[in-house]
Design a protein around this motif. Structure first.
Motif, PDB file in Angstrom:
ATOM      1  N   THR A 227       0.829  -1.202   0.000  1.00 47.46           N
ATOM      2  CA  THR A 227       0.000   0.000   0.000  1.00 47.46           C
ATOM      3  C   THR A 227       0.864   1.252   0.000  1.00 47.46           C
ATOM      4  O   THR A 227       0.580   2.220  -0.724  1.00 47.46           O
ATOM      5  N   ALA A 228       1.922   1.248   0.815  1.00 49.42           N
ATOM      6  CA  ALA A 228       2.808   2.410   0.877  1.00 49.42           C
ATOM      7  C   ALA A 228       3.506   2.652  -0.452  1.00 49.42           C
ATOM      8  O   ALA A 228       3.603   3.797  -0.917  1.00 49.42           O
ATOM      9  N   VAL A 229       3.992   1.595  -1.072  1.00 51.33           N
ATOM     10  CA  VAL A 229       4.662   1.727  -2.371  1.00 51.33           C
ATOM     11  C   VAL A 229       3.676   2.227  -3.420  1.00 51.33           C
ATOM     12  O   VAL A 229       4.014   3.078  -4.264  1.00 51.33           O
ATOM     13  N   ALA A 230       2.445   1.715  -3.380  1.00 54.29           N
ATOM     14  CA  ALA A 230       1.425   2.163  -4.343  1.00 54.29           C
ATOM     15  C   ALA A 230       1.116   3.643  -4.154  1.00 54.29           C
ATOM     16  O   ALA A 230       0.983   4.385  -5.140  1.00 54.29           O
ATOM     17  N   TRP A 231       0.994   4.077  -2.901  1.00 50.48           N
ATOM     18  CA  TRP A 231       0.753   5.491  -2.626  1.00 50.48           C
ATOM     19  C   TRP A 231       1.899   6.343  -3.178  1.00 50.48           C
ATOM     20  O   TRP A 231       1.670   7.353  -3.852  1.00 50.48           O
ATOM     21  N   CYS A 232       3.130   5.954  -2.858  1.00 54.08           N
ATOM     22  CA  CYS A 232       4.291   6.732  -3.316  1.00 54.08           C
ATOM     23  C   CYS A 232       4.355   6.788  -4.836  1.00 54.08           C
ATOM     24  O   CYS A 232       4.544   7.866  -5.428  1.00 54.08           O
ATOM     25  N   ALA A 233       4.199   5.634  -5.482  1.00 51.03           N
ATOM     26  CA  ALA A 233       4.271   5.589  -6.948  1.00 51.03           C
ATOM     27  C   ALA A 233       3.160   6.419  -7.573  1.00 51.03           C
ATOM     28  O   ALA A 233       3.391   7.176  -8.537  1.00 51.03           O
ATOM     29  N   GLY A 234       1.951   6.296  -7.031  1.00 44.91           N
ATOM     30  CA  GLY A 234       0.840   7.053  -7.575  1.00 44.91           C
ATOM     31  C   GLY A 234       1.024   8.555  -7.424  1.00 44.91           C
ATOM     32  O   GLY A 234       0.781   9.323  -8.363  1.00 44.91           O
ATOM     33  N   LEU A 235       1.472   8.979  -6.249  1.00 52.33           N
ATOM     34  CA  LEU A 235       1.681  10.409  -6.014  1.00 52.33           C
ATOM     35  C   LEU A 235       2.808  10.958  -6.886  1.00 52.33           C
ATOM     36  O   LEU A 235       2.716  12.080  -7.408  1.00 52.33           O
ATOM     37  N   ILE A 236       3.868  10.168  -7.055  1.00 50.23           N
ATOM     38  CA  ILE A 236       4.986  10.618  -7.898  1.00 50.23           C
ATOM     39  C   ILE A 236       4.533  10.766  -9.347  1.00 50.23           C
ATOM     40  O   ILE A 236       4.857  11.752 -10.022  1.00 50.23           O
ATOM     41  N   LEU A 237       3.761   9.792  -9.848  1.00 51.20           N
ATOM     42  CA  LEU A 237       3.304   9.861 -11.237  1.00 51.20           C
ATOM     43  C   LEU A 237       2.336  11.018 -11.455  1.00 51.20           C
ATOM     44  O   LEU A 237       2.470  11.789 -12.421  1.00 51.20           O
ATOM     45  N   ILE A 238       1.369  11.160 -10.554  1.00 49.16           N
ATOM     46  CA  ILE A 238       0.347  12.198 -10.739  1.00 49.16           C
ATOM     47  C   ILE A 238       0.946  13.594 -10.575  1.00 49.16           C
ATOM     48  O   ILE A 238       0.803  14.459 -11.458  1.00 49.16           O
ATOM     49  N   PHE A 239       1.634  13.808  -9.442  1.00 48.75           N
ATOM     50  CA  PHE A 239       2.150  15.147  -9.189  1.00 48.75           C
ATOM     51  C   PHE A 239       3.412  15.433 -10.001  1.00 48.75           C
ATOM     52  O   PHE A 239       3.706  16.601 -10.288  1.00 48.75           O
ATOM     53  N   GLY A 240       4.145  14.374 -10.383  1.00 47.61           N
ATOM     54  CA  GLY A 240       5.272  14.586 -11.281  1.00 47.61           C
ATOM     55  C   GLY A 240       4.809  15.064 -12.644  1.00 47.61           C
ATOM     56  O   GLY A 240       5.408  15.970 -13.232  1.00 47.61           O
ATOM     57  N   TRP A 241       3.717  14.455 -13.147  1.00 47.62           N
ATOM     58  CA  TRP A 241       3.136  14.906 -14.419  1.00 47.62           C
ATOM     59  C   TRP A 241       2.654  16.341 -14.307  1.00 47.62           C
ATOM     60  O   TRP A 241       2.892  17.167 -15.191  1.00 47.62           O
ATOM     61  N   TRP A 242       1.985  16.657 -13.191  1.00 51.48           N
ATOM     62  CA  TRP A 242       1.476  18.008 -12.965  1.00 51.48           C
ATOM     63  C   TRP A 242       2.627  19.010 -12.860  1.00 51.48           C
ATOM     64  O   TRP A 242       2.581  20.091 -13.460  1.00 51.48           O
ATOM     65  N   ALA A 243       3.673  18.642 -12.115  1.00 54.16           N
ATOM     66  CA  ALA A 243       4.828  19.533 -11.948  1.00 54.16           C
ATOM     67  C   ALA A 243       5.503  19.793 -13.285  1.00 54.16           C
ATOM     68  O   ALA A 243       5.886  20.926 -13.599  1.00 54.16           O
ATOM     69  N   ASN A 244       5.660  18.751 -14.098  1.00 60.18           N
ATOM     70  CA  ASN A 244       6.322  18.913 -15.386  1.00 60.18           C
ATOM     71  C   ASN A 244       5.523  19.828 -16.314  1.00 60.18           C
ATOM     72  O   ASN A 244       6.081  20.696 -16.992  1.00 60.18           O
ATOM     73  N   ARG A 245       4.196  19.654 -16.328  1.00 61.36           N
ATOM     74  CA  ARG A 245       3.345  20.518 -17.148  1.00 61.36           C
ATOM     75  C   ARG A 245       3.379  21.962 -16.655  1.00 61.36           C
ATOM     76  O   ARG A 245       3.412  22.906 -17.456  1.00 61.36           O
ATOM     77  N   SER A 246       3.372  22.124 -15.331  1.00 61.45           N
ATOM     78  CA  SER A 246       3.390  23.476 -14.769  1.00 61.45           C
ATOM     79  C   SER A 246       4.695  24.180 -15.092  1.00 61.45           C
ATOM     80  O   SER A 246       4.708  25.347 -15.505  1.00 61.45           O
ATOM     81  N   LEU A 247       5.799  23.470 -14.935  1.00 60.39           N
ATOM     82  CA  LEU A 247       7.100  24.062 -15.249  1.00 60.39           C
ATOM     83  C   LEU A 247       7.201  24.394 -16.735  1.00 60.39           C
ATOM     84  O   LEU A 247       7.712  25.448 -17.112  1.00 60.39           O
ATOM     85  N   ALA A 248       6.719  23.484 -17.577  1.00 62.03           N
ATOM     86  CA  ALA A 248       6.801  23.716 -19.022  1.00 62.03           C
ATOM     87  C   ALA A 248       5.972  24.923 -19.447  1.00 62.03           C
ATOM     88  O   ALA A 248       6.385  25.719 -20.298  1.00 62.03           O
TER      89      ALA A 248
END
Length: 255
Positions: A227-248
């Motif tokens: 569960t912890a790994v799933a939470w971390c992976a999900g948050l990294i993918l979702i907010f990483g995508w958001w961060a990359n779009r925001s920076l771009a």
């Protein structure tokens, strides 16, 4: 320049910059160490009597996660200042792969999380924490905490790319306080009201705390770890995508 060397070079620059910054050391290491001491001294016996087992295990796991969260917040403040000063614009114009900036942030946050977690666990050992399974479970616990820090950093990076420093502090501060006091490291799940218990048990910090608690004993809590790994992976993918779009959109559009 290829992606991997670019990521390594930018991550090294970030780590050197952070190592020379006193507020980051205080927020990422000194304050969590003090919090660990206070929690263990004031609440440790109470948590143990409430059925939380050896309180130092849960408290050490909780404060290790707090440490990486605090560090990611300070790093995000640097992003807002670099953006406003034009430094990010200058970095964006360098002949580097487009993913190098975000990749370097992930690598630097992960390495910083490893270092701060090791320091916190050394303090916890002084307060009575003992490890029952040798180096492998301990490495797993430290790695999980560092991965949680990367997930937090993606969240605050996505915020800081478009908002000002005060907004980042306000939003993250509210999330931080809620996460700090409503998790299974602060108190056993049964100590919370019944209507609140599912939230406490399933928020991202609680499974990470339970997984780390088991690692400290030399055991593996498969459900909590997954569960912890799933939470971390999900948050990294979702907010990483958001961060990359925001920076771009904020910086890359002016390239």
């Amino acid at each position: 320049m290829a992606l991997a060397p670019a990521v390594a070079a930018l991550a090294g620059a970030l780590l050197r910059s952070w190592s020379r910054n006193a507020p980051m050391a205080v927020q990422a290491v000194v304050f969590p160490a003090f919090l660990l001491f206070v929690f263990d001294t004031v609440l440790g016996a109470t948590v143990s009597r409430m059925g939380g087992g050896d309180s130092i295990e849960g408290t050490a796991a909780l404060i290790a996660l707090v440490s990486v969260m605090q560090g990611s917040l300070v790093a995000a403040v640097f992003v807002t200042r670099d953006r406003d000063s034009g430094l990010l614009d200058r970095q964006w114009t360098l002949p580097l792969p487009r993913g190098a900036y975000l990749g370097s942030r992930v690598l630097a946050e992960f390495l910083r999380g490893l270092a701060s977690t090791v320091v916190l666990l050394l303090v916890a050992v002084a307060l009575g924490l003992r490890f029952g399974g040798g180096p492998v479970p301990l490495i797993a616990a430290v790695t999980l905490a560092a991965g949680f820090g990367v997930a937090c950093s993606m969240f605050v990076l996505a915020l800081s790319a478009r908002t000002d420093e005060k907004t980042v502090l306000m939003v993250f501060g509210a999330v931080f306080l809620l996460a700090l006091f409503f998790n299974t490291g602060f108190a056993p799940a049964d100590a919370y009201p019944g209507w609140l218990r599912p939230v406490v048990e399933h928020q991202p910090m609680s499974p990470a705390i339970e997984a780390m608690r088991a690692f400290f004993r030399g055991e593996v809590d498969g459900a909590a770890t997954a569960t912890a790994v799933a939470w971390c992976a999900g948050l990294i993918l979702i907010f990483g995508w958001w961060a990359n779009r925001s920076l771009a959109s904020v910086i890359g559009a002016r390239r």
